[in-house]
Design an enzyme around this catalytic site. Structure first.
Site, PDB file in Angstrom:
ATOM      1  N   SER A  66       0.832  -1.275  -0.093  1.00 28.45           N
ATOM      2  CA  SER A  66       0.018   0.147  -0.026  1.00 28.45           C
ATOM      3  C   SER A  66       0.819   1.079  -0.155  1.00 28.45           C
ATOM      4  O   SER A  66       2.126   1.300   0.476  1.00 28.45           O
ATOM      5  CB  SER A  66      -0.987   0.060   1.222  1.00 28.45           C
ATOM      6  OG  SER A  66      -1.545   1.140   1.324  1.00 28.45           O
ATOM      7  N   TYR A  78      -1.742   0.452  11.001  1.00 35.27           N
ATOM      8  CA  TYR A  78      -1.940   0.061   9.633  1.00 35.27           C
ATOM      9  C   TYR A  78      -0.710   0.280   8.861  1.00 35.27           C
ATOM     10  O   TYR A  78      -0.381  -0.533   8.051  1.00 35.27           O
ATOM     11  CB  TYR A  78      -2.915   0.568   9.025  1.00 35.27           C
ATOM     12  CG  TYR A  78      -3.266   0.303   7.742  1.00 35.27           C
ATOM     13  CD1 TYR A  78      -3.560  -1.135   7.086  1.00 35.27           C
ATOM     14  CD2 TYR A  78      -3.416   1.054   6.572  1.00 35.27           C
ATOM     15  CE1 TYR A  78      -3.787  -1.525   6.100  1.00 35.27           C
ATOM     16  CE2 TYR A  78      -3.447   0.815   5.122  1.00 35.27           C
ATOM     17  CZ  TYR A  78      -3.681  -0.615   4.783  1.00 35.27           C
ATOM     18  OH  TYR A  78      -3.859  -0.829   3.685  1.00 35.27           O
TER      19      TYR A  78
END
Length: 251
Positions: free
Chosen positions: A139, A152
């Site tokens: 990501s 995260y």
């Protein structure tokens, strides 16, 4: 001889789109996830188009469930040509001081430990055959930290490090290791992050056109269709309206 691909987290979003894409490329696909009905629906769709699909229903957060599912593959486990480690989630968007321990564990167990549990079972077969390809879904959060992203972002930074470590360790066996790092993709991602609050999830993409799951599947198609002497280490893919993890343009 047809190749076999295993895609984790295939009940929705990028995993589902990738399974359809790879099946269309001629792969026999093995799809995993927690929602049996969705896996069955995906199987029917793939088989209806002439493809081959096998489902494994388990929670990737549980190593025991991972091992039981991998054991059920029998000899097929040693003949997986492509592993797409897609299963992942963001379970919160809170500052570090008010984050939930349960949410943190869920992200760590899925994004890091789940990836490791599946990879550890698939890699030995690739080593035996001296070939294979692993694609890890990272990501933009694996490249930049941002406010309220803390844990995260940490898990996706870990995916980046694991991808690089895998590539080094598996180099001598001719195994390719790649990653793809998307920016904003409109899937169930934000619904999960905001614990089902659709208004908050919709606001993430308000005023801009995000990437779709199919855009990421297209990029994976490019990665896995390169000739044997070419490995794509990483693709960073963003919507046109997004310049970084925190800079975007909304109309």
């Amino acid at each position: 001889m047809k190749k076999t691909a295993l895609i984790t987290g295939a009940t929705a979003g990028i995993g589902r789109a990738t399974a359809l894409k790879l099946s269309g490329m001629g792969y026999d696909v093995i799809v995993t996830g927690r929602r049996a009905e969705r896996l069955e629906k995906l199987t029917l769709e793939i088989e209806g188009k002439g493809g081959s699909c096998r489902t494994l229903c388990f929670d990737i957060q549980s190593k025991d469930e991972v091992d039981k599912a991998m054991d059920s593959l029998g000899e097929q486990l040693d003949n997986i040509d492509l592993l797409v480690n897609n299963a992942g989630l963001a379970a919160t968007a809170e500052p570090i001081q008010s984050g939930s321990w349960e949410d943190w564990e869920r992200m760590i167990d899925t994004n890091i430990k789940g990836l490791l549990a599946v990879s550890k079972r698939v890699i030995p077969g690739m080593i035996k055959r001296s070939c294979g390809h692993i694609v890890n879904l990272s990501s933009i959060a694996g490249k930049e930290a941002y406010a309220n992203g803390n844990v995260y972002c940490a898990t996706k930074h870990a995916v980046e490090a694991l991808t690089k470590g895998m590539r080094i360790d598996l180099l001598q066996y001719g195994i390719k290791v790649s990653s793809i790092s998307p920016g904003m993709v409109e899937t169930e991602f934000s619904i999960v992050r905001y614990h089902g609050d659709k208004d908050k999830a919709d606001a993430v993409y308000k005023g801009l056109t995000p990437l779709t799951a199919e855009d990421i599947a297209d990029a994976i198609e490019f990665i896995v269709s390169r000739p044997p002497h070419v490995n794509i280490n990483d693709i960073l893919i963003m919507p046109t309206a997004q310049a970084s993890a925190v800079y975007n343009h909304r109309s």
